[in-house]
Design a protein around this motif. Structure first.
Motif, PDB file in Angstrom:
ATOM      1  N   THR A 145     -13.015 -25.390  36.263  1.00 34.13           N
ATOM      2  CA  THR A 145     -13.520 -26.118  35.098  1.00 34.13           C
ATOM      3  C   THR A 145     -12.930 -27.514  35.083  1.00 34.13           C
ATOM      4  O   THR A 145     -11.944 -27.807  35.770  1.00 34.13           O
ATOM      5  CB  THR A 145     -13.137 -25.409  33.789  1.00 34.13           C
ATOM      6  OG1 THR A 145     -11.698 -25.289  33.721  1.00 34.13           O
ATOM      7  CG2 THR A 145     -13.760 -24.034  33.709  1.00 34.13           C
TER       8      THR A 145
ATOM      9  N   GLY B  99     -14.510 -15.668  31.970  1.00 36.91           N
ATOM     10  CA  GLY B  99     -14.195 -16.810  31.123  1.00 36.91           C
ATOM     11  C   GLY B  99     -13.078 -17.647  31.713  1.00 36.91           C
ATOM     12  O   GLY B  99     -12.589 -17.383  32.825  1.00 36.91           O
ATOM     13  N   ARG B 100     -12.683 -18.693  30.971  1.00 36.07           N
ATOM     14  CA  ARG B 100     -11.549 -19.530  31.399  1.00 36.07           C
ATOM     15  C   ARG B 100     -10.250 -18.862  30.978  1.00 36.07           C
ATOM     16  O   ARG B 100     -10.121 -18.384  29.843  1.00 36.07           O
ATOM     17  CB  ARG B 100     -11.632 -20.918  30.776  1.00 36.07           C
ATOM     18  CG  ARG B 100     -10.703 -21.940  31.436  1.00 36.07           C
ATOM     19  CD  ARG B 100     -10.160 -22.957  30.464  1.00 36.07           C
ATOM     20  NE  ARG B 100      -9.420 -22.308  29.409  1.00 36.07           N
ATOM     21  CZ  ARG B 100      -9.743 -22.350  28.125  1.00 36.07           C
ATOM     22  NH1 ARG B 100     -10.815 -22.986  27.714  1.00 36.07           N
ATOM     23  NH2 ARG B 100      -9.002 -21.722  27.235  1.00 36.07           N
TER      24      ARG B 100
ATOM     25  N   ILE C   8     -18.052 -26.178  33.681  1.00 37.58           N
ATOM     26  CA  ILE C   8     -17.875 -25.727  35.061  1.00 37.58           C
ATOM     27  C   ILE C   8     -17.993 -26.933  35.978  1.00 37.58           C
ATOM     28  O   ILE C   8     -18.911 -27.747  35.851  1.00 37.58           O
ATOM     29  CB  ILE C   8     -18.932 -24.671  35.435  1.00 37.58           C
ATOM     30  CG1 ILE C   8     -18.737 -23.411  34.592  1.00 37.58           C
ATOM     31  CG2 ILE C   8     -18.836 -24.324  36.922  1.00 37.58           C
ATOM     32  CD1 ILE C   8     -17.421 -22.700  34.809  1.00 37.58           C
TER      33      ILE C   8
ATOM     34  N   TYR D 271     -21.351 -17.872  36.406  1.00 41.13           N
ATOM     35  CA  TYR D 271     -20.738 -19.200  36.428  1.00 41.13           C
ATOM     36  C   TYR D 271     -19.276 -19.165  35.991  1.00 41.13           C
ATOM     37  O   TYR D 271     -18.442 -19.883  36.564  1.00 41.13           O
ATOM     38  CB  TYR D 271     -21.509 -20.151  35.512  1.00 41.13           C
ATOM     39  CG  TYR D 271     -22.750 -20.723  36.139  1.00 41.13           C
ATOM     40  CD1 TYR D 271     -22.825 -22.058  36.495  1.00 41.13           C
ATOM     41  CD2 TYR D 271     -23.866 -19.925  36.370  1.00 41.13           C
ATOM     42  CE1 TYR D 271     -23.961 -22.592  37.085  1.00 41.13           C
ATOM     43  CE2 TYR D 271     -25.014 -20.442  36.953  1.00 41.13           C
ATOM     44  CZ  TYR D 271     -25.062 -21.773  37.312  1.00 41.13           C
ATOM     45  OH  TYR D 271     -26.177 -22.294  37.896  1.00 41.13           O
ATOM     46  N   GLN D 272     -18.948 -18.399  34.964  1.00 41.54           N
ATOM     47  CA  GLN D 272     -17.600 -18.442  34.395  1.00 41.54           C
ATOM     48  C   GLN D 272     -16.787 -17.176  34.637  1.00 41.54           C
ATOM     49  O   GLN D 272     -15.634 -17.104  34.218  1.00 41.54           O
ATOM     50  CB  GLN D 272     -17.674 -18.695  32.890  1.00 41.54           C
ATOM     51  CG  GLN D 272     -18.259 -17.518  32.088  1.00 41.54           C
ATOM     52  CD  GLN D 272     -18.021 -17.659  30.596  1.00 41.54           C
ATOM     53  OE1 GLN D 272     -17.825 -18.757  30.076  1.00 41.54           O
ATOM     54  NE2 GLN D 272     -18.016 -16.533  29.896  1.00 41.54           N
TER      55      GLN D 272
ATOM     56  N   VAL E  10     -12.398 -18.410  35.638  1.00 44.03           N
ATOM     57  CA  VAL E  10     -12.337 -19.830  35.988  1.00 44.03           C
ATOM     58  C   VAL E  10     -11.068 -20.423  35.390  1.00 44.03           C
ATOM     59  O   VAL E  10     -10.466 -19.865  34.466  1.00 44.03           O
ATOM     60  CB  VAL E  10     -13.579 -20.597  35.494  1.00 44.03           C
ATOM     61  CG1 VAL E  10     -14.818 -20.152  36.252  1.00 44.03           C
ATOM     62  CG2 VAL E  10     -13.787 -20.428  33.991  1.00 44.03           C
TER      63      VAL E  10
ATOM     64  N   ASN F 298     -13.946 -28.267  29.580  1.00 41.71           N
ATOM     65  CA  ASN F 298     -14.355 -26.860  29.659  1.00 41.71           C
ATOM     66  C   ASN F 298     -15.742 -26.688  30.246  1.00 41.71           C
ATOM     67  O   ASN F 298     -16.398 -25.656  30.025  1.00 41.71           O
ATOM     68  CB  ASN F 298     -14.290 -26.168  28.299  1.00 41.71           C
ATOM     69  CG  ASN F 298     -12.918 -25.580  28.034  1.00 41.71           C
ATOM     70  OD1 ASN F 298     -12.218 -25.190  28.965  1.00 41.71           O
ATOM     71  ND2 ASN F 298     -12.541 -25.517  26.775  1.00 41.71           N
TER      72      ASN F 298
ATOM     73  N   THR G  13     -20.676 -20.090  42.490  1.00 40.37           N
ATOM     74  CA  THR G  13     -21.068 -19.116  41.472  1.00 40.37           C
ATOM     75  C   THR G  13     -21.627 -17.869  42.144  1.00 40.37           C
ATOM     76  O   THR G  13     -22.023 -17.894  43.309  1.00 40.37           O
ATOM     77  CB  THR G  13     -22.139 -19.711  40.532  1.00 40.37           C
ATOM     78  OG1 THR G  13     -23.294 -20.084  41.319  1.00 40.37           O
ATOM     79  CG2 THR G  13     -21.627 -20.943  39.817  1.00 40.37           C
TER      80      THR G  13
END
Length: 639
Positions: free
Chosen positions: A438, A532-533, A444, A528-529, A460, A442, A450
């Protein structure tokens, strides 16, 4: 071969393999002599063994293409599987060294996590499988003191190397003594292959034998020590004739050679003839202590994960207390300092080197000097998950070692996860964590790979403009999933330091679950995430207390350290909780009387007002505002 840093990657159409080499898995019960019986008639030879995972490194006959070699070997009796030795490269390219703030620590709320654990409660070591950490870097050298770093050369045919030794002794005939010894060394150890074989024969009746040891000759061959011992024999016949002869034997000995295994091939006794043949396999793993760097990449990675912290020097690592061990799998001769290709070379590594490093690290799990292990691999390639890498990773996760791997820099668009990150689902016990990147807002990163492996197993973390340590001393910044990955490895080390028992579970899976369950949803699809982060504060809360219920850190913005002592800390960092997350975050700092001190565009503050002057001691209020909501908090400043 593998590439470094997940900053730039060869495309899927450019899959590379090591020329003239393949990997073969034989039936588990098959001895080396049986393997040779299959390979030698085809002109192929054994270059080494990765015995723990059952793979044999095979050099193909001269002129044989890899594809042809694979086709010939596939399906032969006794062969279970064949595979090419894939090439991997480094992906990260450092940007200009002008980043003055470690926003990533604020974004993952490391400051809140450090209220629970700084990484010093229980011993944890992060194994960095990469280009080699610079052991002279002042912010890293103290972290390497308790470990033994190694260099696993992807360019060497010692991968690993077999040394054959044979001897035959004919005794008690009354009329003859025959002593014959032979040691075979591959040409990679010395200028030319050495077959040292001498014998002594005396057909006269023998009345006396005298044996004396001659000079020992030690020669340094690269980093290996070759020792030749000469033994002199004198025989006295009944007629008074004295016959002298010598027997020379050649051995490999001493550090930094690492012996993997010794196997007796045959012991045959026929009357008075005794024949013994054995092989000793030495590793392509050579001691590199203190470690040296093929290029700067691993030194950056190591600093993000575990630079010395609270020492008034350079940067802070995610885990203050974690140790580091450097497992260098790139050859310095192949790389420029920025990890680009040296002239006429390829700054890359391969499956054998990477798998050897994983297996080396696995041996130190729960060793008193290393404690719990975490493996960080900020490298990758475009090929699909190789079976040899999957086998090595499975050994590590079964040994309860979390394996954190850069997802790759191929960008979004379908399934672009690189290898070995795309091996995550092959580990039945779990514990393999692919990591995407990221940016400060925040979002991506545009380069972050991905796909389904990220969705099912990964997370991420900050990976754009990441400040870290560089060669010798100083700092630099870089982009890439390579630099997102050590944020996660550092967090894994914090969790294992706080909870080394892992609740009685496999620690690899336990750490993966804690990190994914506590990650912040940044509003994108799982491809993609991932989960999550990462949120280090929440992860430590979950690991130490088993729940995130009634967790104020999820509702309120936090300033850390609080109080902000200007003489001890360079920056105050702010954390925005998930319920406030949104676009265009701003932070405004006010005095208690309502006077605006400064408006921030990032998540850190250096203690200065809008005029550039340090503020006075006292209590201050900060207001966090995003496109979704706003909230406020307070902190104290002390000179």
């Amino acid at each position: 071969m593998g590439t470094l840093g997940m900053g730039r990657k060869i495309s899927a159409q450019q899959i590379q393999v090591v020329a003239s080499r393949v990997l073969v898995k034989f039936q588990p019960s098959m001895a080396i002599a049986q393997k040779k019986a299959i390979l030698n008639p085809l002109g192929h030879s054994i270059a080494g063994e990765l015995s723990k995972i059952g793979w044999t490194v095979v050099d193909l006959a001269n002129g044989t293409r890899v594809a042809d070699g694979l086709q010939t070997l596939r399906g032969l009796p006794g062969i279970i599987a064949v595979a090419p030795d894939y090439v991997y490269r480094a992906h990260a390219t450092p940007n200009d060294p002008d980043v003055s703030q470690q926003y990533g620590l604020s974004q993952i709320d490391a400051f809140g996590a450090w209220n629970y654990e700084t990484g010093s409660t229980n011993r944890v070591t992060i194994a960095v499988i990469d280009a080699g950490i610079d052991g002279t870097q002042p912010d890293l050298d103290g972290k390497l003191a308790n470990t033994t770093s190694v260099f696993i050369d992807p360019d060497s045919s010692l991968s690993p190397t077999i040394i054959s030794t044979g001897s035959m002794i004919l005794v008690a005939t009354g009329t003859a003594i025959v002593v014959s010894t032979e040691t075979t060394l591959p040409a990679t150890l010395i200028a030319s292959a050495d077959n040292a074989m001498t014998s002594i024969v005396d057909t006269s009746p023998i009345t006396a034998i005298s044996i004396s040891t001659g000079a020992m000759i030690a020669a340094n061959v690269g980093t290996l020590v070759v020792t030749t011992t000469t033994i002199s024999f004198s025989t006295v016949a009944t007629n008074g004739t004295t016959t002298a002869d010598t027997v020379s034997t050649t051995t490999i000995s001493g550090s930094p050679v690492i012996v993997l295994s010794t196997e007796t091939i045959a012991v045959v006794s026929t009357g008075t003839l005794i024949a013994v043949y054995s092989t000793t396999t030495i590793s392509n793993t050579l001691v590199n202590n203190p470690p040296t760097a093929a290029c700067e990449h691993a030194t950056q990675v190591a600093g993000i994960a575990a630079a010395s912290t609270n020492n008034s020097y350079e940067i802070a690592g995610v885990s203050w207390g974690a140790q580091l061990v450097s497992l260098k799998v790139f050859n310095p001769a192949d790389c420029n300092s920025d990890c680009s290709d040296a002239s006429g070379k390829s700054c890359a590594t391969d499956d054998v080197a990477i798998s050897s490093a994983i297996l080396y690290a696995t041996d130190f799990q729960n060793n008193s000097s290393y404690g719990r292990l975490v493996i960080n691999m900020s490298l990758g390639g475009s090929e699909p998950c190789s079976q040899i890498a999957a086998d090595a990773i499975a050994i590590a996760t079964a040994a309860a070692i979390p394996v954190v791997i850069a997802a790759g820099n191929d960008g979004p668009g379908g399934d672009t996860i690189e290898s070995p990150a795309d091996c995550a689902s092959t580990a039945l016990s779990g514990g393999v964590i692919p990591v995407g990147a990221t940016d400060q807002n925040n979002n991506i990163a545009s380069f972050s790979s991905t796909g389904q492996e990220l969705a099912a197993n990964g997370v991420v973390a900050p990976g754009v403009g990441i400040l870290s340590t560089t060669l010798s001393s100083g700092t630099t910044s870089g982009d890439g999933t390579s630099f997102a990955t050590p944020h996660v490895a550092g967090l894994a080390a914090l969790i294992l330091s706080a909870e080394p028992s892992c609740g009685g579970q496999n620690c690899a899976a336990y750490v993966q679950n804690a990190i994914r369950a506590s990650a912040d949803n940044i509003g994108l699809s799982a491809d993609y995430q991932g989960a999550g982060r990462i949120n280090a504060f929440k992860a430590l809360r979950l690991a130490t207390q088993g729940t995130l219920s009634n967790f104020a850190g999820q509702q309120e913005p936090i300033a850390f350290p609080n109080p902000f002592r200007l003489a001890q800390a360079n920056n105050l960092s702010f954390t925005i909780p998930p319920n406030l997350a949104g676009a265009s975050p701003t932070i405004k700092i006010y005095t208690v009387s309502g006077q605006l001190v400064k408006e921030l565009s990032g998540l850190t503050w250096d203690g200065r007002n809008s005029s550039g002057n340090l503020v006075a001691s006292g209590t201050y209020i900060f207001l966090v505002q995003t496109s979704n909501a706003q909230a406020k908090g307070r902190f104290a400043v002390i000179h």
